[in-house]
Design a protein around this motif. Structure first.
Motif, PDB file in Angstrom:
ATOM      1  N   ARG A  52       5.655 -10.180   1.986  1.00  0.00           N
ATOM      2  CA  ARG A  52       4.846 -11.222   1.355  1.00  0.00           C
ATOM      3  C   ARG A  52       3.711 -11.709   2.246  1.00  0.00           C
ATOM      4  O   ARG A  52       2.626 -11.998   1.756  1.00  0.00           O
ATOM      5  CB  ARG A  52       5.720 -12.408   0.976  1.00  0.00           C
ATOM      6  N   ALA A  53       3.950 -11.834   3.545  1.00  0.00           N
ATOM      7  CA  ALA A  53       2.912 -12.355   4.445  1.00  0.00           C
ATOM      8  C   ALA A  53       1.701 -11.422   4.472  1.00  0.00           C
ATOM      9  O   ALA A  53       0.551 -11.879   4.372  1.00  0.00           O
ATOM     10  CB  ALA A  53       3.468 -12.548   5.846  1.00  0.00           C
ATOM     11  N   GLU A  54       1.947 -10.116   4.593  1.00  0.00           N
ATOM     12  CA  GLU A  54       0.845  -9.148   4.576  1.00  0.00           C
ATOM     13  C   GLU A  54       0.136  -9.167   3.223  1.00  0.00           C
ATOM     14  O   GLU A  54      -1.097  -9.105   3.163  1.00  0.00           O
ATOM     15  CB  GLU A  54       1.360  -7.738   4.834  1.00  0.00           C
ATOM     16  N   LEU A  55       0.905  -9.217   2.163  1.00  0.00           N
ATOM     17  CA  LEU A  55       0.333  -9.238   0.817  1.00  0.00           C
ATOM     18  C   LEU A  55      -0.526 -10.486   0.628  1.00  0.00           C
ATOM     19  O   LEU A  55      -1.647 -10.410   0.126  1.00  0.00           O
ATOM     20  CB  LEU A  55       1.439  -9.200  -0.232  1.00  0.00           C
ATOM     21  N   ALA A  56      -0.024 -11.633   1.047  1.00  0.00           N
ATOM     22  CA  ALA A  56      -0.766 -12.888   0.907  1.00  0.00           C
ATOM     23  C   ALA A  56      -2.093 -12.823   1.673  1.00  0.00           C
ATOM     24  O   ALA A  56      -3.124 -13.272   1.170  1.00  0.00           O
ATOM     25  CB  ALA A  56       0.073 -14.064   1.386  1.00  0.00           C
ATOM     26  N   ALA A  57      -2.077 -12.236   2.868  1.00  0.00           N
ATOM     27  CA  ALA A  57      -3.303 -12.113   3.658  1.00  0.00           C
ATOM     28  C   ALA A  57      -4.331 -11.240   2.934  1.00  0.00           C
ATOM     29  O   ALA A  57      -5.525 -11.576   2.896  1.00  0.00           O
ATOM     30  CB  ALA A  57      -2.986 -11.537   5.032  1.00  0.00           C
ATOM     31  N   LEU A  58      -3.884 -10.142   2.344  1.00  0.00           N
ATOM     32  CA  LEU A  58      -4.803  -9.280   1.597  1.00  0.00           C
ATOM     33  C   LEU A  58      -5.351  -9.976   0.360  1.00  0.00           C
ATOM     34  O   LEU A  58      -6.536  -9.869   0.055  1.00  0.00           O
ATOM     35  CB  LEU A  58      -4.087  -7.988   1.176  1.00  0.00           C
ATOM     36  N   VAL A  59      -4.507 -10.689  -0.350  1.00  0.00           N
ATOM     37  CA  VAL A  59      -4.947 -11.399  -1.563  1.00  0.00           C
ATOM     38  C   VAL A  59      -5.972 -12.466  -1.192  1.00  0.00           C
ATOM     39  O   VAL A  59      -7.010 -12.598  -1.839  1.00  0.00           O
ATOM     40  CB  VAL A  59      -3.746 -12.010  -2.318  1.00  0.00           C
ATOM     41  N   ARG A  60      -5.697 -13.218  -0.120  1.00  0.00           N
ATOM     42  CA  ARG A  60      -6.646 -14.253   0.311  1.00  0.00           C
ATOM     43  C   ARG A  60      -7.975 -13.642   0.737  1.00  0.00           C
ATOM     44  O   ARG A  60      -9.047 -14.155   0.412  1.00  0.00           O
ATOM     45  CB  ARG A  60      -6.051 -15.093   1.435  1.00  0.00           C
ATOM     46  N   SER A  64     -11.510 -14.410  -1.091  1.00  0.00           N
ATOM     47  CA  SER A  64     -12.622 -15.043  -0.385  1.00  0.00           C
ATOM     48  C   SER A  64     -13.884 -14.198  -0.465  1.00  0.00           C
ATOM     49  O   SER A  64     -14.984 -14.742  -0.486  1.00  0.00           O
ATOM     50  CB  SER A  64     -12.249 -15.318   1.074  1.00  0.00           C
ATOM     51  N   ARG A  65     -13.746 -12.872  -0.569  1.00  0.00           N
ATOM     52  CA  ARG A  65     -14.926 -12.010  -0.740  1.00  0.00           C
ATOM     53  C   ARG A  65     -15.483 -12.121  -2.148  1.00  0.00           C
ATOM     54  O   ARG A  65     -16.668 -11.965  -2.364  1.00  0.00           O
ATOM     55  CB  ARG A  65     -14.570 -10.547  -0.458  1.00  0.00           C
ATOM     56  N   ALA A  66     -14.623 -12.383  -3.131  1.00  0.00           N
ATOM     57  CA  ALA A  66     -15.041 -12.397  -4.530  1.00  0.00           C
ATOM     58  C   ALA A  66     -15.542 -13.762  -4.978  1.00  0.00           C
ATOM     59  O   ALA A  66     -16.193 -13.866  -6.003  1.00  0.00           O
ATOM     60  CB  ALA A  66     -13.877 -11.973  -5.422  1.00  0.00           C
ATOM     61  N   ALA A  67     -15.239 -14.806  -4.220  1.00  0.00           N
ATOM     62  CA  ALA A  67     -15.574 -16.164  -4.651  1.00  0.00           C
ATOM     63  C   ALA A  67     -17.015 -16.517  -4.298  1.00  0.00           C
ATOM     64  O   ALA A  67     -17.444 -16.321  -3.169  1.00  0.00           O
ATOM     65  CB  ALA A  67     -14.636 -17.166  -3.994  1.00  0.00           C
TER      66      ALA A  67
END
Length: 78
Positions: A52-60, A64-67
């Motif tokens: 989950r930690a790695e996944l959360a970092a990728l999602v964030r 942040s690139r898309a926002a």
């Protein structure tokens, strides 16, 4: 060859990155818990992450690139 997860997998990944349980993700997205597990397993495999930690970092990072500047990245449609 790397490929991006499907939109359903991103939706599940984003909800998991918000620290929701599988049951909470299922309720939020109107899915079964088993479907959440299936999407998450595929997203882990496609993205090459193990938790989950790695996944959360990728999602964030993706959010942040898309926002657009000045917006909450969690509000961007995934």
């Amino acid at each position: 060859m790397w490929r991006a997860p499907y939109p359903g997998q991103w939706s599940v990944a984003a909800a998991v990155a918000d620290n929701l349980s599988y049951r909470e993700v299922a309720e939020r997205l109107s899915l079964s818990v088993r479907t959440v597990e299936y999407h998450l397993a595929n997203a882990y495999r496609i993205l090459g992450v193990t938790g989950r930690a790695e996944l959360a970092a990728l999602v964030r990072a993706r959010a942040s690139r898309a926002a657009p500047a000045g917006t909450d990245p969690r509000s961007v449609t995934r």
